[in-house]
Design a protein around this motif. Sequence first.
Motif, PDB file in Angstrom:
ATOM      1  N   PHE A  62       6.583 -16.259  95.413  1.00 21.81           N
ATOM      2  CA  PHE A  62       7.439 -17.321  94.888  1.00 21.81           C
ATOM      3  C   PHE A  62       6.664 -18.173  93.893  1.00 21.81           C
ATOM      4  CE2 PHE A  62       9.004 -16.689  99.315  1.00 21.81           C
ATOM      5  CZ  PHE A  62      10.289 -16.256  99.020  1.00 21.81           C
ATOM      6  N   THR A  63       7.349 -18.664  92.858  1.00 23.89           N
ATOM      7  CA  THR A  63       6.712 -19.640  91.979  1.00 23.89           C
ATOM      8  C   THR A  63       6.656 -21.003  92.665  1.00 23.89           C
ATOM      9  OG1 THR A  63       8.838 -20.112  90.903  1.00 23.89           O
ATOM     10  CG2 THR A  63       7.391 -18.471  89.850  1.00 23.89           C
ATOM     11  N   ARG A  64       7.602 -21.257  93.564  1.00 23.01           N
ATOM     12  CA  ARG A  64       7.552 -22.433  94.444  1.00 23.01           C
ATOM     13  C   ARG A  64       8.289 -22.089  95.730  1.00 23.01           C
ATOM     14  NH1 ARG A  64      12.142 -26.044  94.789  1.00 23.01           N
ATOM     15  NH2 ARG A  64      13.892 -25.316  93.514  1.00 23.01           N
ATOM     16  N   ASN A  65       7.893 -22.723  96.810  1.00 16.79           N
ATOM     17  CA  ASN A  65       8.590 -22.516  98.087  1.00 16.79           C
ATOM     18  C   ASN A  65       8.808 -23.853  98.791  1.00 16.79           C
ATOM     19  OD1 ASN A  65       9.924 -21.128 100.065  1.00 16.79           O
ATOM     20  ND2 ASN A  65       8.073 -20.376 101.087  1.00 16.79           N
ATOM     21  N   SER A  66       8.822 -24.914  97.967  1.00 18.97           N
ATOM     22  CA  SER A  66       9.088 -26.259  98.470  1.00 18.97           C
ATOM     23  C   SER A  66       9.664 -27.070  97.316  1.00 18.97           C
ATOM     24  CB  SER A  66       7.805 -26.903  99.008  1.00 18.97           C
ATOM     25  OG  SER A  66       6.835 -27.008  97.982  1.00 18.97           O
ATOM     26  N   ASP A  67       9.956 -28.326  97.554  1.00 17.99           N
ATOM     27  CA  ASP A  67      10.605 -29.159  96.541  1.00 17.99           C
ATOM     28  C   ASP A  67       9.564 -29.768  95.599  1.00 17.99           C
ATOM     29  OD1 ASP A  67      12.550 -30.510  95.153  1.00 17.99           O
ATOM     30  OD2 ASP A  67      12.694 -32.164  96.590  1.00 17.99           O
ATOM     31  N   ILE A  68       9.017 -28.916  94.722  1.00 22.88           N
ATOM     32  CA  ILE A  68       8.038 -29.369  93.731  1.00 22.88           C
ATOM     33  C   ILE A  68       8.503 -28.965  92.337  1.00 22.88           C
ATOM     34  CG2 ILE A  68       6.091 -29.245  95.335  1.00 22.88           C
ATOM     35  CD1 ILE A  68       5.323 -26.580  93.947  1.00 22.88           C
ATOM     36  N   LYS A  69       8.027 -29.698  91.347  1.00 23.73           N
ATOM     37  CA  LYS A  69       8.376 -29.421  89.961  1.00 23.73           C
ATOM     38  C   LYS A  69       7.274 -28.594  89.305  1.00 23.73           C
ATOM     39  CE  LYS A  69       9.358 -31.603  85.501  1.00 23.73           C
ATOM     40  NZ  LYS A  69       9.517 -32.892  84.772  1.00 23.73           N
ATOM     41  N   LEU A  70       7.679 -27.538  88.613  1.00 27.65           N
ATOM     42  CA  LEU A  70       6.740 -26.712  87.857  1.00 27.65           C
ATOM     43  C   LEU A  70       7.068 -26.793  86.372  1.00 27.65           C
ATOM     44  CD1 LEU A  70       6.636 -23.402  89.948  1.00 27.65           C
ATOM     45  CD2 LEU A  70       4.776 -25.060  89.711  1.00 27.65           C
ATOM     46  N   PRO A  71       6.090 -27.040  85.515  1.00 23.25           N
ATOM     47  CA  PRO A  71       6.356 -26.962  84.075  1.00 23.25           C
ATOM     48  C   PRO A  71       6.815 -25.555  83.720  1.00 23.25           C
ATOM     49  CG  PRO A  71       4.232 -28.003  84.498  1.00 23.25           C
ATOM     50  CD  PRO A  71       4.700 -27.430  85.807  1.00 23.25           C
ATOM     51  N   LEU A  72       7.833 -25.450  82.881  1.00 25.29           N
ATOM     52  CA  LEU A  72       8.372 -24.133  82.523  1.00 25.29           C
ATOM     53  C   LEU A  72       7.295 -23.217  81.956  1.00 25.29           C
ATOM     54  CD1 LEU A  72      11.773 -25.142  80.864  1.00 25.29           C
ATOM     55  CD2 LEU A  72      11.401 -24.198  83.153  1.00 25.29           C
ATOM     56  N   GLU A  73       6.362 -23.793  81.200  1.00 32.70           N
ATOM     57  CA  GLU A  73       5.318 -22.987  80.553  1.00 32.70           C
ATOM     58  C   GLU A  73       4.383 -22.338  81.569  1.00 32.70           C
ATOM     59  OE1 GLU A  73       6.115 -26.097  79.857  1.00 32.70           O
ATOM     60  OE2 GLU A  73       7.075 -25.868  77.895  1.00 32.70           O
ATOM     61  N   ARG A  74       4.354 -22.872  82.806  1.00 31.69           N
ATOM     62  CA  ARG A  74       3.452 -22.319  83.829  1.00 31.69           C
ATOM     63  C   ARG A  74       4.064 -21.149  84.586  1.00 31.69           C
ATOM     64  NH1 ARG A  74       1.296 -26.001  88.226  1.00 31.69           N
ATOM     65  NH2 ARG A  74       0.468 -23.968  88.857  1.00 31.69           N
ATOM     66  N   VAL A  75       5.378 -21.004  84.509  1.00 31.16           N
ATOM     67  CA  VAL A  75       6.063 -20.021  85.351  1.00 31.16           C
ATOM     68  C   VAL A  75       5.578 -18.604  85.068  1.00 31.16           C
ATOM     69  CG1 VAL A  75       8.301 -18.975  85.882  1.00 31.16           C
ATOM     70  CG2 VAL A  75       8.097 -21.466  85.705  1.00 31.16           C
ATOM     71  N   ALA A  76       5.540 -18.214  83.785  1.00 31.09           N
ATOM     72  CA  ALA A  76       5.094 -16.855  83.446  1.00 31.09           C
ATOM     73  C   ALA A  76       3.635 -16.643  83.826  1.00 31.09           C
ATOM     74  CB  ALA A  76       5.295 -16.592  81.960  1.00 31.09           C
ATOM     75  N   ALA A  77       2.808 -17.674  83.692  1.00 33.91           N
ATOM     76  CA  ALA A  77       1.405 -17.561  84.084  1.00 33.91           C
ATOM     77  C   ALA A  77       1.282 -17.316  85.585  1.00 33.91           C
ATOM     78  CB  ALA A  77       0.645 -18.815  83.672  1.00 33.91           C
ATOM     79  N   ILE A  78       2.137 -17.973  86.362  1.00 35.67           N
ATOM     80  CA  ILE A  78       2.143 -17.748  87.811  1.00 35.67           C
ATOM     81  C   ILE A  78       2.539 -16.309  88.116  1.00 35.67           C
ATOM     82  CG2 ILE A  78       3.309 -18.372  89.974  1.00 35.67           C
ATOM     83  CD1 ILE A  78       3.512 -21.237  88.855  1.00 35.67           C
ATOM     84  N   GLN A  79       3.566 -15.815  87.409  1.00 38.02           N
ATOM     85  CA  GLN A  79       3.980 -14.417  87.607  1.00 38.02           C
ATOM     86  C   GLN A  79       2.817 -13.471  87.326  1.00 38.02           C
ATOM     87  OE1 GLN A  79       4.717 -12.041  84.575  1.00 38.02           O
ATOM     88  NE2 GLN A  79       4.298 -10.636  86.263  1.00 38.02           N
ATOM     89  N   ARG A  80       2.115 -13.709  86.240  1.00 39.47           N
ATOM     90  CA  ARG A  80       1.006 -12.811  85.893  1.00 39.47           C
ATOM     91  C   ARG A  80      -0.099 -12.886  86.944  1.00 39.47           C
ATOM     92  NH1 ARG A  80       2.064 -15.076  80.794  1.00 39.47           N
ATOM     93  NH2 ARG A  80       0.107 -16.269  80.814  1.00 39.47           N
ATOM     94  N   SER A  81      -0.313 -14.087  87.506  1.00 35.14           N
ATOM     95  CA  SER A  81      -1.335 -14.212  88.548  1.00 35.14           C
ATOM     96  C   SER A  81      -0.940 -13.457  89.814  1.00 35.14           C
ATOM     97  CB  SER A  81      -1.581 -15.694  88.870  1.00 35.14           C
ATOM     98  OG  SER A  81      -0.496 -16.252  89.596  1.00 35.14           O
TER      99      SER A  81
END
Length: 320
Positions: A168-187
């Motif tokens: 998951f990119t998040r599994n709780s009520d937190i805010k993620l900058p949109l620009e970080r989402v793809a980086a998380i996927q790659r990680s």
Amino acid sequence: MICRKITILLSAIFILTANCRGRSAVVPESSVSGRRSFDFIRLMALNGARARRIGKAHDFISPRFRCRVSRNARRCEINGIKVDLNFPVAYIGNTPYVTGFDWHKSFRPLLYPATLKKHPISTITIDMGHGGSDPGAIGAFSREKNITLKVGRRLGEILKSYGFRVRFTRNSDIKLPLERVAAIQRSHKSDLFVSLHVNSAKDRSVYGIETFCLTPLHAPSSGAKVVQRDNKRGNWFDENNLALAYSVQRQLLRRTGAPDRGVKRANFVVLRDLNVPGILVEMGFISNPAEERRLNNSGYIDALAKGIADGIIQYRRSMK
């Protein structure tokens, strides 16, 4: 004249490389708005489909598929599912012409899944849109960020039951900058990416499901005219992106009975820099009172999650 015939022949062979029932033939070509376009009746005949004219549209029917295109429209239907083409279907007289670009980027991936890039699918990243201080769309009594979290968690449970690894990119009520989402996927080193969202509109009567994939390079997004000029990492998988979006949209409609708002193209930030096929699903309109109630119903949440999972499994079958 001889050079012109050779050019047409080479163009036809190039465009018909995939699955024209083992035959090559010259398909009439024309330049429409500066784009190479081909006689769709002849092209589909080579693919075993007969044409039937219905008003301003043409149906193409074969034992394997059914397709409808309409005059001057980007929207087509493939096996009953609405799909946005990259460019409108042009008519010369009563003959529809489609661009070579759309044959390769739209029709061939859906009519012939065997032509897709093959890749393993074991790990899937689920992105639950919005969160924390970003509520997303706001309805009469609920918020997008909470709906996406519920559907994402249920989707994760279902995918794990089929043997997939889920991140998951998040599994709780937190805010993620949109620009970080793809980086998380790659990680995550995942093989597919699914971003979950809920829609909203000023017109509260609007409802239904739509699924997006990244706009191809040199094409406009759905509902736009400006052509994308920058090649994004996510464009490496244009055909697979579309095939995944189509599979998920089809299965979502089957599970939920929701209206089909189509498979669409958009240059969304979360899709641009993925290094795997990815889609963004708009699961319904929180602005529509009846649909907001469904989006907060546990049974409907389960149907949404199962529909997305079914689409992923169907896509995985096309990789074999």
